[in-house]
Enzyme design. Sequence first.
Site, mmCIF file in Angstrom:
data_model
loop_
_atom_site.group_PDB
_atom_site.id
_atom_site.type_symbol
_atom_site.label_atom_id
_atom_site.label_comp_id
_atom_site.label_asym_id
_atom_site.label_seq_id
_atom_site.Cartn_x
_atom_site.Cartn_y
_atom_site.Cartn_z
ATOM 1 C CG ASN A 38 -8.025 2.611 13.452
ATOM 2 O OD1 ASN A 38 -7.199 1.725 13.642
ATOM 3 N ND2 ASN A 38 -9.033 2.481 12.597
ATOM 4 C CG ASP A 53 -0.209 5.865 -1.732
ATOM 5 O OD1 ASP A 53 -1.108 5.096 -2.054
ATOM 6 O OD2 ASP A 53 0.004 6.216 -0.550
ATOM 7 C CG HIS A 100 -2.481 5.608 2.281
ATOM 8 N ND1 HIS A 100 -1.985 5.092 1.109
ATOM 9 C CD2 HIS A 100 -3.073 4.571 2.913
ATOM 10 C CE1 HIS A 100 -2.254 3.801 1.044
ATOM 11 N NE2 HIS A 100 -2.929 3.458 2.127
HETATM 12 P P1 NAX Z 1 -3.777 -7.804 9.302
HETATM 13 O O1 NAX Z 1 -5.218 -7.795 9.706
HETATM 14 O O2 NAX Z 1 -3.212 -9.007 8.627
HETATM 15 O O3 NAX Z 1 -2.876 -7.514 10.585
HETATM 16 C C1 NAX Z 1 -3.158 -6.531 11.511
HETATM 17 C C2 NAX Z 1 -2.642 -7.028 12.840
HETATM 18 O O4 NAX Z 1 -2.772 -5.959 13.769
HETATM 19 C C3 NAX Z 1 -3.416 -8.214 13.402
HETATM 20 O O5 NAX Z 1 -2.520 -9.265 13.708
HETATM 21 C C4 NAX Z 1 -4.078 -7.650 14.653
HETATM 22 O O6 NAX Z 1 -4.175 -8.604 15.702
HETATM 23 C C5 NAX Z 1 -3.118 -6.521 15.006
HETATM 24 N N1 NAX Z 1 -3.680 -5.466 15.858
HETATM 25 C C6 NAX Z 1 -4.928 -4.955 15.851
HETATM 26 N N2 NAX Z 1 -5.070 -4.036 16.819
HETATM 27 C C7 NAX Z 1 -3.873 -3.947 17.444
HETATM 28 C C8 NAX Z 1 -3.401 -3.179 18.530
HETATM 29 N N3 NAX Z 1 -4.193 -2.354 19.199
HETATM 30 N N4 NAX Z 1 -2.109 -3.346 18.921
HETATM 31 C C9 NAX Z 1 -1.309 -4.223 18.288
HETATM 32 N N5 NAX Z 1 -1.723 -4.993 17.255
HETATM 33 C C10 NAX Z 1 -2.974 -4.847 16.831
HETATM 34 O O7 NAX Z 1 -3.581 -6.489 8.401
HETATM 35 P P2 NAX Z 1 -2.374 -6.128 7.435
HETATM 36 O O8 NAX Z 1 -2.646 -6.645 6.074
HETATM 37 O O9 NAX Z 1 -1.103 -6.490 8.093
HETATM 38 O O10 NAX Z 1 -2.545 -4.531 7.347
HETATM 39 C C11 NAX Z 1 -2.266 -3.713 8.472
HETATM 40 C C12 NAX Z 1 -2.718 -2.285 8.226
HETATM 41 O O11 NAX Z 1 -1.997 -1.710 7.140
HETATM 42 C C13 NAX Z 1 -4.195 -2.141 7.856
HETATM 43 O O12 NAX Z 1 -4.735 -1.050 8.599
HETATM 44 C C14 NAX Z 1 -4.148 -1.776 6.387
HETATM 45 O O13 NAX Z 1 -5.284 -1.032 6.001
HETATM 46 C C15 NAX Z 1 -2.891 -0.943 6.339
HETATM 47 N N6 NAX Z 1 -2.292 -0.727 5.034
HETATM 48 C C16 NAX Z 1 -1.685 0.474 4.830
HETATM 49 C C17 NAX Z 1 -1.020 0.783 3.659
HETATM 50 C C18 NAX Z 1 -0.345 2.095 3.463
HETATM 51 O O14 NAX Z 1 0.189 2.315 2.368
HETATM 52 N N7 NAX Z 1 -0.328 3.026 4.426
HETATM 53 C C19 NAX Z 1 -1.019 -0.192 2.515
HETATM 54 C C20 NAX Z 1 -1.287 -1.606 2.947
HETATM 55 C C21 NAX Z 1 -2.349 -1.747 4.006
HETATM 56 O O15 NAX Z 1 -3.607 -1.640 3.395
#
Ligand code: NAX
Length: 338
Positions: A106, A160, A188
Amino acid sequence: MAQTPTTVTITGAGGQIGYALLFRIAAGDMLGPDRPVRLRLLEIPQGVRAAEGAALELQDAAFPLLRDVEVTESADVAFHGCNIALLVGARPRGPGMERSDLLAANAVIFGPQGAAIAGHAAADVRVVAVGNPANTNALIARAAAPDVPSHRFSALTRLDHNRALGQLSAALDRSVDGIRNVTIWGNHSATQFPDVAHATVDGAPVFDALAARLGGPDAAARWLDETFIPRVAKRGAEIIAVRGSSSVASAANATIDHVRDWVRGRPADRGWTSAALVSRGEYGVPEGLVSSFPVTSDGTGYRIVEGLDLDARAARLVEASVAELIAERDAVRELGIL
Ligand code: NAX
């Protein structure tokens, strides 16, 4: 005179949360019915088609506030003139990945995005890291943008916070609307501390209302320790187990809440909410860590609510979550990233 559109950049816009976010932003739910928006969707090659498809649907929705949508693989293009940066795209934990692998994977996303924000975003940019590990991803982005004031960076713990409101509302059989001053402290993650010591429901202490409903103070304390805290902290896993997929609409909704309160302000009579901000040493959290705090907002920025009493147990729980943030920061430093 027509308003200048606000430029909102969404990374990972082709993903699930991106899809749930875009239409609400374009409808005006985040910035208000008076603010036109321009959307910049950043994706990696595998996600570009999905983002392009979402852009087609945005056009088909004919939102009056939506001025323009651009899909790009270039962070420099995506953050050009950006006012609001929603950093959603992240690398998920794969099989056999250690924490240090996850942080490293990341860091190569959030470091360059922080640098692109520093190089290309508007002076008033506000950044929220949603992609996990959200707090440390925000820390990494912030470190790559040393000239951008640290109060412009945040991470999302509003989901949260909202989860805590939902659990209290169900346990008390009262509307979420009457609950004030819940706090999420720390990371988180499962170590977070959802704290109701200062919370009220319809003006009375939440603890007293729980005691009245559950059969006394001991029962209320037991419910908080054994049910409420673990349920809120592990709600993400519960959603995955029941739904077969991680939280999406609720995460997008919390992101909208977080930015709306930050930009438009939050009425004082609504009490405080929670957001992960760059610490300046508040509540003993080491300076520079991105940790969740109780916050208010008058629209110019989030302010940490200071001076709250934490009893010994609460202080221990905050410290445990902050210890995890310190460990994440140190692991990132060991990788030579900070
Ligand atoms: P998805 O896997 O559906 O979507 C992620 C998208 O990011 C994909 O389309 C991928 O191609 C894109 N991506 C990956 N690397 C990238 C980069 N370097 N530049 C631009 N785009 C990139 O995941 P989704 O369900 O949308 O979740 C996204 C993130 O939110 C995850 O890391 C997840 O863990 C996190 N969350 C955070 C939450 C919070 O409260 N802070 C709660 C919900 C979620 O779990």
